[in-house]
Design a protein around this motif. Structure first.
Motif, short mmCIF file in Angstrom:
data_model
loop_
_atom_site.label_atom_id
_atom_site.label_comp_id
_atom_site.label_asym_id
_atom_site.label_seq_id
_atom_site.Cartn_x
_atom_site.Cartn_y
_atom_site.Cartn_z
N ALA A 81 0.84 -1.21 0.00
CA ALA A 81 0.00 0.00 0.00
C ALA A 81 0.87 1.25 0.00
O ALA A 81 0.47 2.28 -0.55
CB ALA A 81 -0.94 0.00 1.21
N LEU A 82 2.06 1.16 0.59
CA LEU A 82 2.98 2.29 0.58
C LEU A 82 3.33 2.67 -0.86
O LEU A 82 3.35 3.85 -1.21
CB LEU A 82 4.24 1.92 1.37
N LYS A 83 3.56 1.68 -1.68
CA LYS A 83 3.82 1.94 -3.10
C LYS A 83 2.58 2.56 -3.75
O LYS A 83 2.67 3.53 -4.50
CB LYS A 83 4.22 0.64 -3.80
N ALA A 84 1.42 2.00 -3.45
CA ALA A 84 0.17 2.47 -4.05
C ALA A 84 -0.24 3.86 -3.54
O ALA A 84 -1.01 4.56 -4.20
CB ALA A 84 -0.96 1.48 -3.77
N SER A 85 0.29 4.26 -2.39
CA SER A 85 -0.09 5.56 -1.82
C SER A 85 0.46 6.73 -2.63
O SER A 85 0.03 7.87 -2.42
CB SER A 85 0.38 5.68 -0.37
N ASN A 86 1.41 6.44 -3.52
CA ASN A 86 2.01 7.49 -4.36
C ASN A 86 2.54 8.64 -3.49
O ASN A 86 2.10 9.78 -3.62
CB ASN A 86 1.01 7.97 -5.41
N GLU A 87 3.45 8.27 -2.59
CA GLU A 87 4.08 9.23 -1.67
C GLU A 87 3.05 9.90 -0.76
O GLU A 87 3.10 11.10 -0.50
CB GLU A 87 4.91 10.26 -2.45
N PHE A 88 2.12 9.12 -0.28
CA PHE A 88 1.06 9.57 0.62
C PHE A 88 0.15 10.64 0.01
O PHE A 88 -0.41 11.47 0.71
CB PHE A 88 1.62 10.05 1.97
N THR A 89 0.00 10.61 -1.31
CA THR A 89 -0.90 11.56 -1.96
C THR A 89 -2.27 10.95 -2.22
O THR A 89 -3.19 11.66 -2.62
CB THR A 89 -0.31 12.06 -3.30
N ARG A 90 -2.43 9.65 -1.99
CA ARG A 90 -3.71 8.98 -2.17
C ARG A 90 -4.20 8.51 -0.80
O ARG A 90 -3.49 7.81 -0.08
CB ARG A 90 -3.56 7.81 -3.13
N LEU A 91 -5.40 8.92 -0.43
CA LEU A 91 -5.90 8.73 0.93
C LEU A 91 -6.04 7.26 1.32
O LEU A 91 -5.51 6.84 2.36
CB LEU A 91 -7.23 9.46 1.13
N MET A 92 -6.78 6.48 0.55
CA MET A 92 -7.07 5.11 0.98
C MET A 92 -5.82 4.25 1.14
O MET A 92 -5.65 3.60 2.17
CB MET A 92 -8.07 4.46 0.02
N PRO A 93 -4.91 4.22 0.14
CA PRO A 93 -3.68 3.46 0.36
C PRO A 93 -2.86 3.99 1.55
O PRO A 93 -2.25 3.21 2.28
CB PRO A 93 -2.90 3.63 -0.95
N SER A 94 -2.89 5.30 1.77
CA SER A 94 -2.16 5.87 2.92
C SER A 94 -2.74 5.39 4.23
O SER A 94 -2.00 5.07 5.18
CB SER A 94 -2.19 7.40 2.85
#
Length: 109
Positions: free
Chosen positions: A19-32
């Protein structure tokens, strides 16, 4: 129960790491949010596992199995296919975990 707790910790850590990869540097809420919750669950269950499993053994299993599972999920989801040296290295890591678990007197059986 220690190894069950460790298994839950590893799965939670693998989910959080991907999910860290999917968060796109914590710019996407749900993966973050999955990252934060996943690591929280992972560390909580790791502390439970440490009641019965020596920390060195638990961490070796956590790291070894986690590395392989993260690589497998990353290959399937993100198309990040490891090359042959990486695959050989991961096989050696798994062999090390097996040696610890099967032959070490510090491992809980």
């Amino acid at each position: 129960m220690g190894y069950w707790y460790l298994a839950i910790a590893i799965v939670a850590e693998v989910i959080a790491t991907n999910a860290l990869k999917a968060s796109n540097e914590f710019t996407r809420l749900m993966p973050s949010l999955i990252v934060v919750v996943g690591y929280g669950v992972a560390f909580y269950f790791l502390t439970l596992a440490l009641r019965t499993i020596p920390i060195g053994v638990a961490y070796a299993i956590w790291a070894g199995v986690g590395i392989v599972l993260v690589a497998l999920v990353a290959a399937a989801v993100f198309k990040q296919i490891p090359d042959m040296p990486a695959i050989i290295g991961m096989i050696l890591i798994v062999c090390g975990v097996v040696v610890i678990h099967v032959f070490s007197r510090t491992a809980v059986h």
